[in-house]
Write an enzyme that holds these catalytic residues in place. Structure first.
Site, PDB file in Angstrom:
ATOM      1  N   GLY A  23      28.788 -13.660  48.841  1.00 18.44           N
ATOM      2  CA  GLY A  23      28.544 -13.955  50.259  1.00 18.44           C
ATOM      3  C   GLY A  23      27.201 -13.475  50.755  1.00 18.44           C
ATOM      4  O   GLY A  23      26.897 -12.286  50.707  1.00 18.44           O
ATOM      5  N   GLU A 182      31.792 -18.798  75.398  1.00 24.36           N
ATOM      6  CA  GLU A 182      30.454 -19.390  75.276  1.00 24.36           C
ATOM      7  C   GLU A 182      30.527 -20.913  75.177  1.00 24.36           C
ATOM      8  O   GLU A 182      29.723 -21.619  75.778  1.00 24.36           O
ATOM      9  CB  GLU A 182      29.739 -18.778  74.055  1.00 24.36           C
ATOM     10  CG  GLU A 182      29.287 -17.347  74.342  1.00 24.36           C
ATOM     11  CD  GLU A 182      28.946 -16.520  73.106  1.00 24.36           C
ATOM     12  OE1 GLU A 182      28.590 -15.359  73.290  1.00 24.36           O
ATOM     13  OE2 GLU A 182      29.052 -17.027  71.968  1.00 24.36           O
TER      14      GLU A 182
HETATM   15  C1  LIG Z   1      30.973 -19.019  66.122  1.00 22.66           C
HETATM   16  C2  LIG Z   1      30.804 -17.538  65.892  1.00 22.66           C
HETATM   17  C3  LIG Z   1      30.214 -16.753  66.883  1.00 22.66           C
HETATM   18  C4  LIG Z   1      30.050 -15.391  66.691  1.00 22.66           C
HETATM   19  N1  LIG Z   1      29.421 -14.655  67.672  1.00 22.66           N
HETATM   20  C5  LIG Z   1      29.144 -13.352  67.446  1.00 22.66           C
HETATM   21  C6  LIG Z   1      28.395 -12.590  68.386  1.00 22.66           C
HETATM   22  O1  LIG Z   1      28.012 -13.102  69.439  1.00 22.66           O
HETATM   23  N2  LIG Z   1      28.107 -11.288  68.093  1.00 22.66           N
HETATM   24  C7  LIG Z   1      28.515 -10.722  66.921  1.00 22.66           C
HETATM   25  O2  LIG Z   1      28.185  -9.560  66.665  1.00 22.66           O
HETATM   26  N3  LIG Z   1      29.248 -11.396  66.021  1.00 22.66           N
HETATM   27  C8  LIG Z   1      29.558 -12.689  66.248  1.00 22.66           C
HETATM   28  N4  LIG Z   1      30.275 -13.406  65.317  1.00 22.66           N
HETATM   29  C9  LIG Z   1      30.872 -12.693  64.185  1.00 22.66           C
HETATM   30  C10 LIG Z   1      29.852 -12.427  63.085  1.00 22.66           C
HETATM   31  O3  LIG Z   1      29.134 -13.600  62.792  1.00 22.66           O
HETATM   32  C11 LIG Z   1      30.622 -11.920  61.857  1.00 22.66           C
HETATM   33  O4  LIG Z   1      31.281 -10.744  62.214  1.00 22.66           O
HETATM   34  C12 LIG Z   1      29.660 -11.656  60.703  1.00 22.66           C
HETATM   35  O5  LIG Z   1      29.071 -12.874  60.293  1.00 22.66           O
HETATM   36  C13 LIG Z   1      30.395 -11.011  59.528  1.00 22.66           C
HETATM   37  O6  LIG Z   1      29.513 -10.881  58.462  1.00 22.66           O
HETATM   38  P1  LIG Z   1      30.043 -11.063  56.956  1.00 22.66           P
HETATM   39  O7  LIG Z   1      28.880 -10.761  56.071  1.00 22.66           O
HETATM   40  O8  LIG Z   1      31.288 -10.301  56.771  1.00 22.66           O
HETATM   41  O9  LIG Z   1      30.451 -12.607  56.860  1.00 22.66           O
HETATM   42  P2  LIG Z   1      29.562 -13.909  57.060  1.00 22.66           P
HETATM   43  O10 LIG Z   1      28.329 -13.621  57.822  1.00 22.66           O
HETATM   44  O11 LIG Z   1      30.485 -14.926  57.615  1.00 22.66           O
HETATM   45  O12 LIG Z   1      29.155 -14.319  55.587  1.00 22.66           O
HETATM   46  C14 LIG Z   1      30.091 -14.692  54.620  1.00 22.66           C
HETATM   47  C15 LIG Z   1      29.392 -15.513  53.551  1.00 22.66           C
HETATM   48  O13 LIG Z   1      30.252 -15.640  52.439  1.00 22.66           O
HETATM   49  C16 LIG Z   1      30.182 -16.947  51.936  1.00 22.66           C
HETATM   50  N5  LIG Z   1      31.442 -17.199  51.211  1.00 22.66           N
HETATM   51  C17 LIG Z   1      32.705 -17.130  51.693  1.00 22.66           C
HETATM   52  N6  LIG Z   1      33.603 -17.381  50.747  1.00 22.66           N
HETATM   53  C18 LIG Z   1      32.894 -17.608  49.609  1.00 22.66           C
HETATM   54  C19 LIG Z   1      33.259 -17.921  48.275  1.00 22.66           C
HETATM   55  N7  LIG Z   1      34.540 -18.026  47.895  1.00 22.66           N
HETATM   56  N8  LIG Z   1      32.283 -18.108  47.355  1.00 22.66           N
HETATM   57  C20 LIG Z   1      30.974 -18.018  47.718  1.00 22.66           C
HETATM   58  N9  LIG Z   1      30.571 -17.697  48.967  1.00 22.66           N
HETATM   59  C21 LIG Z   1      31.523 -17.496  49.901  1.00 22.66           C
HETATM   60  C22 LIG Z   1      30.001 -17.807  53.168  1.00 22.66           C
HETATM   61  O14 LIG Z   1      29.431 -19.054  52.840  1.00 22.66           O
HETATM   62  C23 LIG Z   1      29.076 -16.930  54.018  1.00 22.66           C
HETATM   63  O15 LIG Z   1      27.716 -17.218  53.783  1.00 22.66           O
HETATM   64  C24 LIG Z   1      30.467 -14.794  65.485  1.00 22.66           C
HETATM   65  C25 LIG Z   1      31.054 -15.573  64.487  1.00 22.66           C
HETATM   66  C26 LIG Z   1      31.215 -16.949  64.684  1.00 22.66           C
HETATM   67  C27 LIG Z   1      31.820 -17.782  63.590  1.00 22.66           C
END
Ligand SMILES: Cc1cc2nc3c(=O)[nH]c(=O)nc-3n(C[C@H](O)[C@H](O)[C@H](O)COP(=O)(O)OP(=O)(O)OC[C@H]3O[C@@H](n4cnc5c(N)ncnc54)[C@H](O)[C@@H]3O)c2cc1C
Length: 448
Positions: A23, A182
């Site tokens: 990810g 939003e």
């Molecule tokens: C519409 C929306 C609005 C948001 N607004 C806010 C906000 O205003 N403020 C805030 O702080 N947070 C916000 N968030 C939440 C924030 O984006 C998440 O908390 C944050 O992205 C988490 O980070 P992460 O690295 O855990 O996951 P992510 O950033 O989601 O990254 C996960 C990655 O893993 C990859 N992946 C998943 N499964 C697999 C697999 N099986 N194989 C290969 N790759 C995979 C995906 O493609 C992705 O690139 C929002 C989220 C969304 C969806």
């Protein structure tokens, strides 16, 4: 047919410790960025080739920004990093005994594994809603939703049936968290400033935006004062808020609420919850509430050399200030990524890891122009213009890459003066619901 080296995915062998990251989101990118290439070989897997700034996704869905202004190719992001290897592939599972990651095109051995796969929409087992609702979790969701909204107006402008027209002009958003709020605000601003010019023949006083929330206030994760201010903003924009209300069913035509009320609508936007994007091979004992249980070092409970960070991680009891885990927002993912990279540095030097402690920099949410709320450290709550400006600066600051910052900023300045939305393009097969031949073609070719 391309041939791959199935055992290594063409990743060079190494004498260094290999860190495999699943990810390239907020968490994964911050681990990779902060690992020292002299000590580690870094392999990043993602099913998409870009890192996206999800907080601005709703603006893509409402024709305010183009997708590429909120995303950066992962290869570009790490172009200068030595011994870094990106593979565009979906990870299907892990094998903790063999210390390998399974992908659709082969397996790879790891020394340390970081699961940063984020979260996906949670429909709470309701298959019917899942089939017909429009989620907002990925770039493709946002583009699909943008097309849907615009298609509804196109169809509403030509139909002669008042009932069908009304159902095209009714938009139901489920979930009163930041994304739902939003989306509702952004659609309401389109109704006021953009749509009457595009569709002069349509009576937009008939257009309804409903925001449905199961709890007793909007923005439940924020301070009650911010919720109250936001509630007022939403009402000013003419959004109908239904609190303490759950959706029962949706068949693509009628939203049925648990109260028994029915709303005819072609568009149900689902922003009601998320669950971890789970990876096969994690034992059931290490999973709770759809997330992976980790200790204070983000190490997965019951497994060695496997770590989970960000939305997918549940640090239950590990961080004294957050005994029930961290909120599913960007900052915990970023900070856990940074801490974990430092801890890997400690491990190769046979030193102790440091526990993760989350520093909450505050929460922000926006409803529209001059209407935003901010909960800042020290119990400070902002609203109105001040919170709106804070929101704009924070989002520009955290966007990755100079190009994205420039594009988004210039877009916002243009919109500020013109009230316009530049990307009102329908980019999906435009097919009327009653065009059976075209419908069948799309289904046969898996285009819907
Ligand atoms: C519409 C929306 C609005 C948001 N607004 C806010 C906000 O205003 N403020 C805030 O702080 N947070 C916000 N968030 C939440 C924030 O984006 C998440 O908390 C944050 O992205 C988490 O980070 P992460 O690295 O855990 O996951 P992510 O950033 O989601 O990254 C996960 C990655 O893993 C990859 N992946 C998943 N499964 C697999 C697999 N099986 N194989 C290969 N790759 C995979 C995906 O493609 C992705 O690139 C929002 C989220 C969304 C969806």
């Amino acid at each position: 047919m391309l041939e791959f080296d199935k055992l290594s995915l063409n990743v060079p062998t190494t004498t260094k410790k290999r860190v495999v990251i699943i990810g390239g989101g907020f968490g994964g990118v911050n681990v990779a960025k902060n690992l020292d290439s002299r000590d580690f070989q870094v392999v990043l897997f993602d099913k998409q080739n870009y890192h996206a700034f999800w907080p601005l996704l709703y603006q893509v869905a409402t024709a305010g920004l183009e997708p590429d202004s909120i995303a950066e190719p992962l290869r570009k992001l790490f172009g200068n990093k030595a011994d870094f290897h990106f593979r565009l592939v979906r990870v299907t599972g892990v094998n903790p005994v063999e210390k390998s990651v399974k992908t659709l095109i082969g397996d790879l051995h790891y020394d340390y594994l970081v699961i940063a796969a984020g979260s996906k929409s949670n429909f709470f087992g309701n298959k019917e809603i899942q089939k017909y609702a429009f989620p907002l979790k990925q770039m493709t969701d946002a583009l699909n939703l943008r097309s849907q909204l615009l298609q509804c107006f196109e169809q509403a402008s030509i139909t002669r049936d008042p009932e069908i027209q009304q159902s095209l002009l009714n938009f139901v958003i489920v979930g009163g968290g930041p994304t739902g709020v939003e989306m509702a605000g952004s659609i309401a601003e389109m109704r006021k400033h953009v749509l009457p010019n595009d569709y002069p023949g349509l009576d937009f006083s008939k257009m309804n935006i409903y925001l449905v929330e199961g709890l007793d206030r909007v923005l439940p994760p924020m301070d009650p004062e911010s919720s109250k201010t936001t509630h007022g903003y939403l009402e000013e924009l003419g959004i109908e808020i239904k609190l303490k209300t759950l959706v029962d069913t949706y068949d693509g035509e009628t939203v049925v609420l648990k109260t028994g009320e029915q709303i005819k609508s072609q568009t149900l936007i689902w922003a009601a919850g998320v669950t971890g994007s789970m990876i096969d091979g994690i034992p059931a004992e290490s999973i709770e509430r759809g997330r992976i249980l980790v200790n204070e070092f983000n190490e997965v409970q019951g497994l060695t050399n496997i770590f989970a960070i960000g939305d997918i991680a549940y640090m239950k009891g590990g961080d004294p200030a957050f005994p029930n885990g961290h909120p599913g927002v960007a900052q915990p993912a970023i900070q856990q990524g940074e801490r974990l990279a430092k801890n890997f540095g400690q491990l190769v030097r046979n030193r102790d890891m440091q526990p993760f402690r989350y520093f909450n920099k505050g929460n922000l949410a926006i409803v529209g122009r001059n209407r935003a709320v901010a909960d800042l450290p020290g119990g400070v709550h902002l609203g109105g213009f001040l919170a709106w400006v804070t929101w704009l600066f924070v989002h520009i600051f955290y966007l990755i890459g100079f190009r994205s910052k420039l594009v988004v900023l210039s877009n916002w300045i243009y919109r500020f003066f013109t009230y316009q939305r530049g990307t009102r393009l329908i980019i999906r097969p435009f097919v009327r619901k009653d065009d059976k031949v075209a419908q069948e073609f799309l289904v046969k070719n898996e285009m819907v």
